[in-house]
Design a protein around this motif. Sequence first.
Motif, short mmCIF file in Angstrom:
data_model
loop_
_atom_site.label_atom_id
_atom_site.label_comp_id
_atom_site.label_asym_id
_atom_site.label_seq_id
_atom_site.Cartn_x
_atom_site.Cartn_y
_atom_site.Cartn_z
N TYR A 111 32.46 24.34 13.72
CA TYR A 111 31.15 24.99 13.63
C TYR A 111 30.15 24.08 12.92
CZ TYR A 111 27.59 28.49 12.55
OH TYR A 111 26.39 29.18 12.44
N ALA A 112 30.57 23.47 11.81
CA ALA A 112 29.67 22.61 11.04
C ALA A 112 29.22 21.40 11.86
CB ALA A 112 30.34 22.16 9.75
N LEU A 113 30.16 20.77 12.55
CA LEU A 113 29.81 19.61 13.36
C LEU A 113 28.90 20.01 14.52
CD1 LEU A 113 33.20 17.65 13.62
CD2 LEU A 113 31.15 16.96 12.36
N ALA A 114 29.25 21.11 15.20
CA ALA A 114 28.44 21.55 16.34
C ALA A 114 27.03 21.90 15.89
CB ALA A 114 29.10 22.75 17.01
N LYS A 115 26.91 22.55 14.73
CA LYS A 115 25.59 22.92 14.23
C LYS A 115 24.76 21.68 13.91
CE LYS A 115 23.31 26.02 10.96
NZ LYS A 115 23.51 27.01 9.86
N SER A 116 25.41 20.62 13.46
CA SER A 116 24.68 19.40 13.08
C SER A 116 24.03 18.72 14.28
CB SER A 116 25.62 18.42 12.38
OG SER A 116 26.51 17.79 13.29
N VAL A 117 24.52 19.03 15.49
CA VAL A 117 23.94 18.43 16.70
C VAL A 117 23.39 19.52 17.64
CG1 VAL A 117 25.29 16.31 16.64
CG2 VAL A 117 26.24 18.32 17.78
N ASP A 118 23.25 20.74 17.11
CA ASP A 118 22.70 21.87 17.86
C ASP A 118 23.47 22.14 19.15
OD1 ASP A 118 20.93 24.03 18.14
OD2 ASP A 118 19.58 22.89 19.43
N ASP A 119 24.79 22.03 19.06
CA ASP A 119 25.67 22.38 20.19
C ASP A 119 26.01 23.86 20.06
OD1 ASP A 119 27.67 22.82 22.03
OD2 ASP A 119 28.90 21.12 21.43
N ARG A 120 25.11 24.71 20.58
CA ARG A 120 25.25 26.14 20.35
C ARG A 120 26.42 26.75 21.13
NH1 ARG A 120 19.13 27.87 21.23
NH2 ARG A 120 19.15 25.93 22.44
N ARG A 121 26.81 26.14 22.22
CA ARG A 121 27.96 26.66 22.96
C ARG A 121 29.23 26.54 22.12
NH1 ARG A 121 28.75 27.25 28.77
NH2 ARG A 121 30.97 27.40 29.27
N THR A 122 29.47 25.35 21.57
CA THR A 122 30.65 25.19 20.72
C THR A 122 30.53 26.03 19.46
OG1 THR A 122 31.08 22.98 21.59
CG2 THR A 122 32.07 23.52 19.46
N MET A 123 29.33 26.12 18.89
CA MET A 123 29.12 27.00 17.74
C MET A 123 29.54 28.43 18.07
SD MET A 123 25.37 25.73 16.41
CE MET A 123 25.13 27.16 15.33
N SER A 124 29.18 28.87 19.28
CA SER A 124 29.50 30.26 19.65
C SER A 124 31.00 30.49 19.73
CB SER A 124 28.83 30.61 20.99
OG SER A 124 29.54 30.11 22.11
N TYR A 125 31.73 29.49 20.18
CA TYR A 125 33.19 29.61 20.24
C TYR A 125 33.78 29.62 18.82
CZ TYR A 125 33.97 29.11 25.29
OH TYR A 125 34.02 29.31 26.64
N ALA A 126 33.35 28.66 18.01
CA ALA A 126 33.93 28.54 16.67
C ALA A 126 33.66 29.76 15.82
CB ALA A 126 33.38 27.28 15.99
N VAL A 127 32.42 30.26 15.85
CA VAL A 127 32.10 31.41 15.00
C VAL A 127 32.77 32.68 15.54
CG1 VAL A 127 29.93 32.19 16.13
CG2 VAL A 127 30.21 32.41 13.64
N ARG A 128 32.96 32.76 16.84
CA ARG A 128 33.69 33.89 17.43
C ARG A 128 35.11 33.96 16.87
NH1 ARG A 128 34.51 36.90 22.30
NH2 ARG A 128 36.58 36.66 23.25
N HIS A 129 35.78 32.82 16.84
CA HIS A 129 37.17 32.83 16.37
C HIS A 129 37.27 32.91 14.86
CE1 HIS A 129 39.60 32.39 20.10
NE2 HIS A 129 38.38 32.18 20.57
N LEU A 130 36.23 32.50 14.16
CA LEU A 130 36.17 32.80 12.72
C LEU A 130 36.06 34.31 12.52
CD1 LEU A 130 33.86 29.94 11.41
CD2 LEU A 130 36.21 30.39 10.68
N GLY A 131 35.31 34.97 13.42
CA GLY A 131 35.21 36.43 13.36
C GLY A 131 36.56 37.09 13.57
N PHE A 132 37.34 36.57 14.51
CA PHE A 132 38.68 37.11 14.73
C PHE A 132 39.54 36.94 13.48
CE2 PHE A 132 38.27 36.06 19.53
CZ PHE A 132 37.59 37.25 19.75
N ALA A 133 39.42 35.77 12.85
CA ALA A 133 40.19 35.52 11.63
C ALA A 133 39.78 36.49 10.53
CB ALA A 133 40.00 34.07 11.17
N ASP A 134 38.47 36.75 10.42
CA ASP A 134 37.99 37.71 9.42
C ASP A 134 38.53 39.11 9.71
OD1 ASP A 134 36.45 35.83 8.02
OD2 ASP A 134 34.72 36.15 9.31
#
Length: 215
Positions: A111-134
């Motif tokens: 998520y951090a790396l994707a955000k640094s280059v505004d890769d919102r598709r990868t951000m959406s995947y990473a934060v989704r699975h962080l949500g599952f972990a939560d």
Amino acid sequence: MHGQDWAEHAGELFEAAMFGGDTSALNRSDDVLDAVEAPLSMARGKVLHVRFLNDREENSRELTLFERAAELYRRLGDVSGEADALFWIGCWHQVVKGDGPTGRPYFERSYALAKSVDDRRTMSYAVRHLGFADKDAGDFDQARERLTESVSLRREIGFRPGEAAGLVALAYLAAETGNLPTALHHLDEAQAVAESCGAKAVSGWIEQARTFMRS
């Protein structure tokens, strides 16, 4: 670099090093070949992941391929590629092995790396699975916040199948926390989105969710 282009380029660099004595061509060859191998490793790994989702038969090559891709993308300085590969490493641990805590750091780094280059598709995947972990950890408010962010990111970039899938995840979370009306609303919205983009697999997930919530 496509098809014969990279093969010809690699061949030229080989001859420059082998016969022309240009040792710098060796490093340039590495870059050319890494740029081919990284996406190929990612593609093969993703195919194995979908096969796992279909038959639930684990193949350790999936993790090896994603780890190799992450290494190559890092070497190439491709931040977006590395973020994507790290996400899939996390997915291996969380989804294939059922080990969310081991997967979490990969999702966070992705998520951090994707955000640094505004890769919102990868951000959406990473934060989704962080949500599952939560959610698995019992932190439902944080899970809802992250799953909602994933849906919002996917809407922003027009990733309609992913948006529908995200709404299904929100529906399950709402049902699990006792809010059936909100859960059904999410499913209705997901169905409309899925039908609009021909996401037949997601439509199947929606029907499964409705059956689950009626039981």
